[in-house]
Design an enzyme around this catalytic site. Structure first.
Site, PDB file in Angstrom:
ATOM      1  N   GLU A 123       0.930  -1.036   0.050  1.00 58.78           N
ATOM      2  CA  GLU A 123       0.097  -0.080  -0.062  1.00 58.78           C
ATOM      3  C   GLU A 123       0.809   1.307   0.004  1.00 58.78           C
ATOM      4  O   GLU A 123       2.067   1.051   0.100  1.00 58.78           O
ATOM      5  CB  GLU A 123      -0.951  -0.074   1.187  1.00 58.78           C
ATOM      6  CG  GLU A 123      -2.029  -1.084   1.175  1.00 58.78           C
ATOM      7  CD  GLU A 123      -2.629  -1.352   2.251  1.00 58.78           C
ATOM      8  OE1 GLU A 123      -2.755  -0.471   3.173  1.00 58.78           O
ATOM      9  OE2 GLU A 123      -3.463  -2.258   2.358  1.00 58.78           O
ATOM     10  N   HIS A 247      -8.804   8.741   4.783  1.00 55.95           N
ATOM     11  CA  HIS A 247      -8.629   7.686   3.713  1.00 55.95           C
ATOM     12  C   HIS A 247      -9.154   8.386   2.325  1.00 55.95           C
ATOM     13  O   HIS A 247     -10.235   8.727   2.401  1.00 55.95           O
ATOM     14  CB  HIS A 247      -9.327   6.404   4.139  1.00 55.95           C
ATOM     15  CG  HIS A 247      -8.892   5.226   3.141  1.00 55.95           C
ATOM     16  ND1 HIS A 247      -9.295   4.966   2.110  1.00 55.95           N
ATOM     17  CD2 HIS A 247      -8.027   4.191   3.777  1.00 55.95           C
ATOM     18  CE1 HIS A 247      -8.441   3.911   1.511  1.00 55.95           C
ATOM     19  NE2 HIS A 247      -7.939   3.502   2.496  1.00 55.95           N
ATOM     20  N   ARG A 295      -1.316   8.789   1.828  1.00 59.08           N
ATOM     21  CA  ARG A 295      -2.562   9.333   1.929  1.00 59.08           C
ATOM     22  C   ARG A 295      -3.212  10.639   1.917  1.00 59.08           C
ATOM     23  O   ARG A 295      -4.192  11.071   1.442  1.00 59.08           O
ATOM     24  CB  ARG A 295      -3.345   8.399   3.377  1.00 59.08           C
ATOM     25  CG  ARG A 295      -3.756   6.993   3.049  1.00 59.08           C
ATOM     26  CD  ARG A 295      -4.298   6.784   4.395  1.00 59.08           C
ATOM     27  NE  ARG A 295      -4.330   5.209   4.079  1.00 59.08           N
ATOM     28  CZ  ARG A 295      -4.656   4.342   4.723  1.00 59.08           C
ATOM     29  NH1 ARG A 295      -5.050   4.603   6.009  1.00 59.08           N
ATOM     30  NH2 ARG A 295      -4.589   3.054   4.283  1.00 59.08           N
ATOM     31  N   HIS A 356     -10.886   8.460   8.718  1.00 56.87           N
ATOM     32  CA  HIS A 356     -10.586   6.852   8.861  1.00 56.87           C
ATOM     33  C   HIS A 356      -9.771   6.601  10.210  1.00 56.87           C
ATOM     34  O   HIS A 356     -10.049   5.525  10.531  1.00 56.87           O
ATOM     35  CB  HIS A 356      -9.801   6.767   7.520  1.00 56.87           C
ATOM     36  CG  HIS A 356      -9.303   5.241   7.284  1.00 56.87           C
ATOM     37  ND1 HIS A 356     -10.172   4.340   7.311  1.00 56.87           N
ATOM     38  CD2 HIS A 356      -8.035   4.481   7.556  1.00 56.87           C
ATOM     39  CE1 HIS A 356      -9.614   3.017   7.451  1.00 56.87           C
ATOM     40  NE2 HIS A 356      -8.330   3.357   7.411  1.00 56.87           N
ATOM     41  N   ARG A 391      -0.291   8.538   9.432  1.00 56.02           N
ATOM     42  CA  ARG A 391      -0.069   7.094   9.843  1.00 56.02           C
ATOM     43  C   ARG A 391       0.159   6.229   8.334  1.00 56.02           C
ATOM     44  O   ARG A 391      -0.437   6.555   7.425  1.00 56.02           O
ATOM     45  CB  ARG A 391      -1.351   6.260  10.456  1.00 56.02           C
ATOM     46  CG  ARG A 391      -1.200   4.958  10.558  1.00 56.02           C
ATOM     47  CD  ARG A 391      -2.624   4.414  11.334  1.00 56.02           C
ATOM     48  NE  ARG A 391      -3.529   4.457  10.275  1.00 56.02           N
ATOM     49  CZ  ARG A 391      -4.116   3.372   9.533  1.00 56.02           C
ATOM     50  NH1 ARG A 391      -3.946   2.178   9.903  1.00 56.02           N
ATOM     51  NH2 ARG A 391      -5.145   3.497   8.602  1.00 56.02           N
TER      52      ARG A 391
HETATM   53  P1  FAD Z   1     -11.458  -0.998  17.591  1.00 56.68           P
HETATM   54  O1  FAD Z   1     -11.304  -1.883  17.186  1.00 56.68           O
HETATM   55  O2  FAD Z   1     -12.119   0.266  17.032  1.00 56.68           O
HETATM   56  O3  FAD Z   1     -12.411  -1.189  18.894  1.00 56.68           O
HETATM   57  C1  FAD Z   1     -13.015  -0.227  19.658  1.00 56.68           C
HETATM   58  C2  FAD Z   1     -13.894  -0.959  20.733  1.00 56.68           C
HETATM   59  O4  FAD Z   1     -14.394  -0.046  21.558  1.00 56.68           O
HETATM   60  C3  FAD Z   1     -15.238  -1.597  20.212  1.00 56.68           C
HETATM   61  O5  FAD Z   1     -15.469  -2.587  20.735  1.00 56.68           O
HETATM   62  C4  FAD Z   1     -16.207  -0.622  20.684  1.00 56.68           C
HETATM   63  O6  FAD Z   1     -17.580  -1.103  20.992  1.00 56.68           O
HETATM   64  C5  FAD Z   1     -15.632  -0.365  22.069  1.00 56.68           C
HETATM   65  N1  FAD Z   1     -16.103   1.040  22.760  1.00 56.68           N
HETATM   66  C6  FAD Z   1     -15.869   2.343  22.311  1.00 56.68           C
HETATM   67  N2  FAD Z   1     -16.547   3.040  22.706  1.00 56.68           N
HETATM   68  C7  FAD Z   1     -16.852   2.435  24.012  1.00 56.68           C
HETATM   69  C8  FAD Z   1     -17.517   2.868  25.297  1.00 56.68           C
HETATM   70  N3  FAD Z   1     -17.843   4.158  25.541  1.00 56.68           N
HETATM   71  N4  FAD Z   1     -18.105   2.024  26.018  1.00 56.68           N
HETATM   72  C9  FAD Z   1     -17.808   0.568  25.809  1.00 56.68           C
HETATM   73  N5  FAD Z   1     -17.257   0.006  24.711  1.00 56.68           N
HETATM   74  C10 FAD Z   1     -16.668   0.949  23.825  1.00 56.68           C
HETATM   75  N6  FAD Z   1      -5.449  -0.635  10.101  1.00 56.68           N
HETATM   76  C11 FAD Z   1      -4.727  -1.589   9.660  1.00 56.68           C
HETATM   77  O7  FAD Z   1      -3.550  -1.628  10.100  1.00 56.68           O
HETATM   78  N7  FAD Z   1      -4.787  -2.252   8.304  1.00 56.68           N
HETATM   79  C12 FAD Z   1      -6.022  -2.160   7.641  1.00 56.68           C
HETATM   80  O8  FAD Z   1      -6.023  -2.835   6.693  1.00 56.68           O
HETATM   81  C13 FAD Z   1      -6.946  -1.223   8.246  1.00 56.68           C
HETATM   82  N8  FAD Z   1      -8.197  -1.103   7.408  1.00 56.68           N
HETATM   83  C14 FAD Z   1      -9.173  -0.435   8.109  1.00 56.68           C
HETATM   84  C15 FAD Z   1     -10.219  -0.460   7.472  1.00 56.68           C
HETATM   85  C16 FAD Z   1     -11.447   0.326   7.949  1.00 56.68           C
HETATM   86  C17 FAD Z   1     -12.990   0.202   7.202  1.00 56.68           C
HETATM   87  C18 FAD Z   1     -11.272   1.127   9.209  1.00 56.68           C
HETATM   88  C19 FAD Z   1     -12.441   1.632   9.759  1.00 56.68           C
HETATM   89  C20 FAD Z   1      -9.953   0.923   9.773  1.00 56.68           C
HETATM   90  C21 FAD Z   1      -8.889   0.063   9.265  1.00 56.68           C
HETATM   91  N9  FAD Z   1      -7.855   0.354   9.926  1.00 56.68           N
HETATM   92  C22 FAD Z   1      -6.889  -0.677   9.357  1.00 56.68           C
HETATM   93  C23 FAD Z   1      -7.293   0.709  10.986  1.00 56.68           C
HETATM   94  C24 FAD Z   1      -7.426  -0.281  12.122  1.00 56.68           C
HETATM   95  O9  FAD Z   1      -8.362  -1.121  11.805  1.00 56.68           O
HETATM   96  C25 FAD Z   1      -7.941   0.407  13.661  1.00 56.68           C
HETATM   97  O10 FAD Z   1      -6.936   1.664  13.811  1.00 56.68           O
HETATM   98  C26 FAD Z   1      -7.736  -0.777  14.871  1.00 56.68           C
HETATM   99  O11 FAD Z   1      -8.163  -1.919  14.450  1.00 56.68           O
HETATM  100  C27 FAD Z   1      -8.093  -0.061  16.155  1.00 56.68           C
HETATM  101  O12 FAD Z   1      -8.132  -1.319  16.817  1.00 56.68           O
HETATM  102  P2  FAD Z   1      -8.622  -0.920  18.464  1.00 56.68           P
HETATM  103  O13 FAD Z   1      -8.595  -2.058  19.174  1.00 56.68           O
HETATM  104  O14 FAD Z   1      -7.854   0.181  18.999  1.00 56.68           O
HETATM  105  O15 FAD Z   1      -9.959  -0.014  18.353  1.00 56.68           O
HETATM  106  C1  SIN Z   2      -7.146   0.048   3.596  1.00 61.96           C
HETATM  107  O1  SIN Z   2      -7.281  -1.362   3.239  1.00 61.96           O
HETATM  108  O2  SIN Z   2      -7.338   0.712   2.844  1.00 61.96           O
HETATM  109  C2  SIN Z   2      -7.101   0.194   5.186  1.00 61.96           C
HETATM  110  C3  SIN Z   2      -5.698   0.156   5.327  1.00 61.96           C
HETATM  111  C4  SIN Z   2      -5.235   1.029   6.599  1.00 61.96           C
HETATM  112  O3  SIN Z   2      -6.034   1.921   7.039  1.00 61.96           O
HETATM  113  O4  SIN Z   2      -4.418   0.625   7.144  1.00 61.96           O
END
Ligand code: FAD
Ligand code: SIN
Length: 548
Positions: A123, A247, A295, A356, A391
């Protein structure tokens, strides 16, 4: 006659309260249980357990093999545009290959070729192919595997559809008042509308991002910045919030919200085209790297093209690749678009840039330690300096799993240290609130705020626009604060209150950064300052800087 409502719920006591069931929260739990099998953990998720940014991750997880770590560090630092913390970058990226092994051991089957060799994608900003994937649903594969493990653990009690509202703090006698100790949280159970008191020896915030602060976002509805808002209100420092990452390619369609078209399509050769002229406009903005420029560059180019045209979108074009290849490489994207009548092997895809990834967050080290005793913050909610001003794609799933596992180790001692209550902790008192709230009152604020943030504090910013936006945000903030104390507390209200605080922090941080760097672009300060400076603040600090 106004109806008085009592929302007082139950009281719970656990060793650890984990708020968030994405990759960071789940990796934390699995590691902690290994290190301390007697532990008792409460796991909260705001919606169903799998509603998280992690679940929707598409492109994959970036991970360097040992001989590529220094190049991965260079690529990450280059994207971060002078603001990465080298120590954090090194600590996380060194764990790349071990993390792929770890996730595979948890049951994630990364894509392999016919010789059983792991496949690697590319990417923007990556010098080589180092992104491991499971089709175009890498996040779902990881979360399904980790959840399967966590659900089997007798140490873990699950609280789905429970929203943390505020952290409970106390001042230890030997500590300065601005650094309280976090001892739990008030939590709204959605089904009965009751607010419970959770007490714990350690609280782990893994609440993900805040994409819903903007009009277009790739994030699911749970992404309202609750963790940053709660920690900030409790006195923790936050940083880097001006660096919200956009994004470039969210699917633009009246019937489908928040659906990302992975950057991996551009990695495989997709073009961006003007809907007006059909030209590959990236040659005007990044003639060398074209669609694989970083990005911020691509998102800004699309924003400019949309501003200058009669269209609300641009096209992503992958029609030149073989249909069977597309169906195999991007099965979910292919299928989802086909359901609304677009065959990506012969139709172009309308796309817009979308909020994003929250580049800033609560200030922590790579083990999740914060300013506040007993509070740990991990994953997207944390600000370690790993991403700097922008990022690098696919670095955050890696960050989530590495930080989660490291935080398990670093929180172990405090989990075992008994919690002494300095005062009696009251349960939620809501005897004076009334159920006067009308849903439409809240949705007007949601719509207004998200539109305004996109116009004034989005991809392109100016001082005049940011100052106007600050006034609008502060007006909304005062109204919502009033609702919060007066009306029954609902999830919608909690989220709105938090997202307004996040908006305020983004706007103030953007106003303070009088330069363009990484994901933050000021039309009135197009250049970069020679000395890169982090932006880190604590509650009330902005007013000390003379802002309203
Ligand atoms: P999250 O996975 O967002 O989890 C948050 C959790 O907190 C959820 O369970 C939610 O319910 C809970 N929560 C929030 N507020 C509260 C509250 N007040 N009370 C109770 N629970 C709460 N990153 C990559 O490295 N590679 C990729 O390919 C990629 N693709 C992506 C595609 C998309 C569509 C998106 C949106 C993001 C992508 N990212 C990617 C970014 C990456 O997915 C996230 O940065 C990462 O997964 C965040 O993980 P996390 O565990 O910190 O939070
Ligand atoms: C994507 O698949 O384009 C998301 C990758 C990322 O946000 O890291």
């Amino acid at each position: 006659m106004q109806k008085m409502i009592s929302q007082q719920g139950q009281r719970y006591q656990f060793d650890v309260l984990v708020i968030g069931s994405g990759i960071a929260g789940l990796s934390y739990i699995l590691e902690l249980v290994k290190l301390h099998p007697e532990v008792r953990i409460a796991l909260l998720s705001k919606g169903p357990l799998n509603q998280s940014n992690s679940y929707y991750a598409q492109g994959g997880i970036a991970a360097a093999m040992p001989d590529d770590v220094s190049q991965h560090i260079s690529d990450t630092m280059a994207a971060g545009d002078g603001l990465c913390n080298l120590q954090a970058v090194t600590a996380i990226l060194e764990q790349g290959s071990a993390s792929i092994d770890y996730l595979s051991e948890q049951g994630v089957f990364f894509d392999r070729d016919e010789n059983n060799t792991l496949l690697r994608g590319i990417e923007a900003g990556h010098a080589i192919r180092r992104i491991y994937r499971v089709g175009d649903q890498t996040g779902a594969a990881i979360i399904n595997a980790l959840l399967l493990q966590v659900k089997q653990l007798p140490q873990v009690t699950l609280f789905e559809c429970h929203s943390a509202i505020n952290l409970i703090t106390q001042i230890e006698s030997h500590q300065p008042a601005q650094f309280p100790e976090v001892i739990g949280a008030y939590v709204l159970g959605e089904q009965l509308g009751l607010i419970h008191t959770f007490l714990a020896n350690a609280v782990i915030l893994a609440t993900g991002g805040a994409g819903k602060v903007y009009r277009y976002t790739s994030n699911p509805n749970v992404a309202t910045g609750d963790g940053v808002a709660m920690a900030y209100r409790a006195g923790a420092r936050v940083g880097g919030l001006e660096f919200y990452q956009f994004h470039p390619t969210l699917f633009y369609h009246p019937k489908i919200n928040n659906f990302l078209i992975s950057e991996a399509l551009r990695g495989e050769g997709a073009y961006l085209r003007s809907p007006e002229t059909g030209e590959r406009f990236m040659k005007k903005y990044a003639p060398q790297k074209m669609e694989l420029a970083t990005r911020d560059v691509v998102a800004r180019a699309i924003f400019t093209e949309i501003e200058q045209s009669h269209y609300d979108y641009v096209y992503l074009d992958i029609r030149h690749l073989d249909k069977t290849f597309l169906q195999n490489r991007f099965p979910m994207i292919y299928r989802t678009l086909l359901e609304v009548g677009l065959d990506i092997s012969c139709d172009m895809i309308p796309v817009v840039p979308a909020a994003h990834y929250m580049g800033g967050g609560v200030l922590t080290d790579v083990s999740g330690k914060t300013d506040l005793t007993r509070l740990f913050v991990i994953g997207e909610t944390a600000f370690t300096g790993f991403h700097g001003a922008n990022r690098l794609a696919s670095n955050s799933l890696l960050e989530g799993t590495v930080m989660g596992r490291r935080a398990a180790e670093s929180s172990l001692a405090i989990i075992k240290a008994p919690l002494t209550l300095q005062r009696s902790i009251s349960d939620w008192d809501s005897t004076s609130v009334v159920d006067l709230r009308r849903a439409s009152q809240l949705s007007v604020h949601w719509r207004g705020l998200r539109g305004e943030m996109s116009s004034y504090a989005g991809i392109v910013r100016t001082e005049a626009g940011l100052r106007d936006q600050l006034k609008l945000v502060l007006t909304r903030r005062d109204m919502i604060e009033e609702y919060y104390w007066k009306y029954v507390v609902t999830r919608d209200l909690i989220e709105l209150r938090n997202i307004i605080l996040i908006a305020e922090l983004i706007v103030r941080s953007a106003l303070n950064r009088c330069e363009s760097r990484g994901g933050h672009y000021r039309e009135d300060f197009k250049n970069k300052l020679t000395h890169a400076q982090e932006s880190i603040v604590r509650a009330n600090e902005f007013s000390r800087m003379g802002m309203p």
